[in-house]
Design an enzyme around this catalytic site. Structure first.
Site, PDB file in Angstrom:
ATOM      1  CG  ASP A 175      -1.764   1.231   1.441  1.00 24.18           C
ATOM      2  OD1 ASP A 175      -2.652   1.656   0.336  1.00 24.18           O
ATOM      3  OD2 ASP A 175      -1.859   1.854   2.279  1.00 24.18           O
ATOM      4  CD  GLU A 189      -3.727  -2.182  -0.778  1.00 22.77           C
ATOM      5  OE1 GLU A 189      -4.037  -1.318  -0.995  1.00 22.77           O
ATOM      6  OE2 GLU A 189      -3.550  -2.934   0.203  1.00 22.77           O
TER       7      GLU A 189
END
Length: 341
Positions: free
Chosen positions: A67, A135
């Site tokens: 992320d 992610e």
């Protein structure tokens, strides 16, 4: 026969690794080196796997790293591509590119979801599993081959082949409208509180706003217009609704306390048969005070306190089968990020 089985068992991990490497190469566009990182990236917590020390083995830590890397890499790409654009435009463009829905769709189209290790029912009920895995994959790429490999993956594999970045950038997402829709659906109070109004070094006005939901502080942001600041603060609030269950808990707790106060009947003073109104003593023609009796004045009718069977806010906010905390969070996520046609 036993020797054959033993050899088969010895070859199995290698064969699985080889197949996984080939699958990842098709997805990423390059050959992975440190395969263990990718195995972890594709392991959802519902699988129940544990490492050699007995600790849970899943992709949550890699998801956190990925992320952060996506924000940095996509921010870098957007910064280079859209020269001269202001911070608000760049932020919105990056947000659309790295939103959980965008990443989930990419993961599905690339075939990444087919590699995720999880319980079957978890996969079917968790709409964010694919985005989380994307992610985590980015986190694995970073650990395996570094920042530049992540940037090449996003530029060549994603933005060049799968995403029209210019179309995405200029397609406006009304975060304020989405947040308003969520608050109305959940019947909670929404307020945009202006924090400050200043000037930048060029003399342009800068506005600061913060979202308040049931008095609970949400996202805050600055912009070169009130609209921009409110949009950015709404976006941050939507992200918090998605990522912070405790934020949602605080909102519904504040709502519960407010509605409880509004529903509590006001304790009225004991009702009397008559009120006594003081008046100026009556005087005769010689200006002598004479006795005067108190004047009786009928009381105004007092509004009755609503009976428990009558309609009040509790009929809206609480139904007989109160949803669980997980249901509230899931509904909040779905409502906050649903992209209506």
């Amino acid at each position: 026969m036993m020797i054959k089985d033993l050899l088969a068992r010895m070859r199995l991990p290698f064969q699985e690794d080889k197949e996984l490497r080939q699958s990842l190469q098709r997805i990423m566009g390059f050959y992975p080196q440190r395969i263990d990182h990718y195995k972890v990236a594709l392991t959802h917590k519902s699988s129940g796997q544990r490492n050699d020390k007995g600790r849970p083995l899943n992709n949550e830590r890699l998801e956190f790293l990925g992320d952060a890397m996506l924000d940095a890499v996509v921010g870098h790409i957007v910064f280079d591509r859209f020269k001269g654009k202001r911070e608000g435009f760049l932020t919105n463009t990056r947000s659309k590119l790295v939103s959980r829905e965008s990443l989930g769709k990419l993961a599905t189209e690339m075939g990444l979801t087919d590699l995720i290790q999880s319980r079957g029912e978890q996969r079917s009920h968790n709409s964010y599993m694919a985005g989380n895995a994307f992610e985590a994959l980015v986190g694995a790429i970073y650990l395996d081959q570094g920042y530049q490999a992540v940037r090449r993956f996003m530029e060549k594999r994603i933005l060049k082949e799968m995403v029209n970045i210019d179309k995405v950038a200029y397609k406006e997402v009304n975060f304020k409208s989405k947040l308003l829709e969520w608050t109305q659906k959940n019947r909670v109070r929404l307020e945009y509180r202006m924090l400050k109004q200043t000037m930048d070094e060029k003399g342009s006005p800068v506005f600061g706003f913060q979202v308040m939901i049931e008095g609970v502080a949400g996202g805050k942001a600055q912009g070169y217009s009130k609209k921009e600041a409110q949009q950015l603060s709404s976006k941050e609030t939507l992200e918090r609704l998605h990522r912070e269950p405790q934020f949602i808990d605080a909102i519904f707790q504040a709502k519960s306390e407010r509605t409880k106060m509004e529903e509590e009947p006001t304790v009225a003073a004991p009702r009397m048969e008559e009120d006594v109104v003081a008046e100026t003593p009556a005087r005769d023609v010689d200006d002598k005070v004479v006795e005067s009796k108190p004047k009786k004045v009928p009381l105004e009718p007092v509004a009755e306190v609503p009976d428990d069977d009558e309609f009040d806010l509790s009929d809206i906010t609480h139904n007989p089968q109160e949803p669980s905390r997980e249901d509230i969070i899931a509904a909040a996520e779905a409502a906050a990020f649903a992209d209506k046609a």
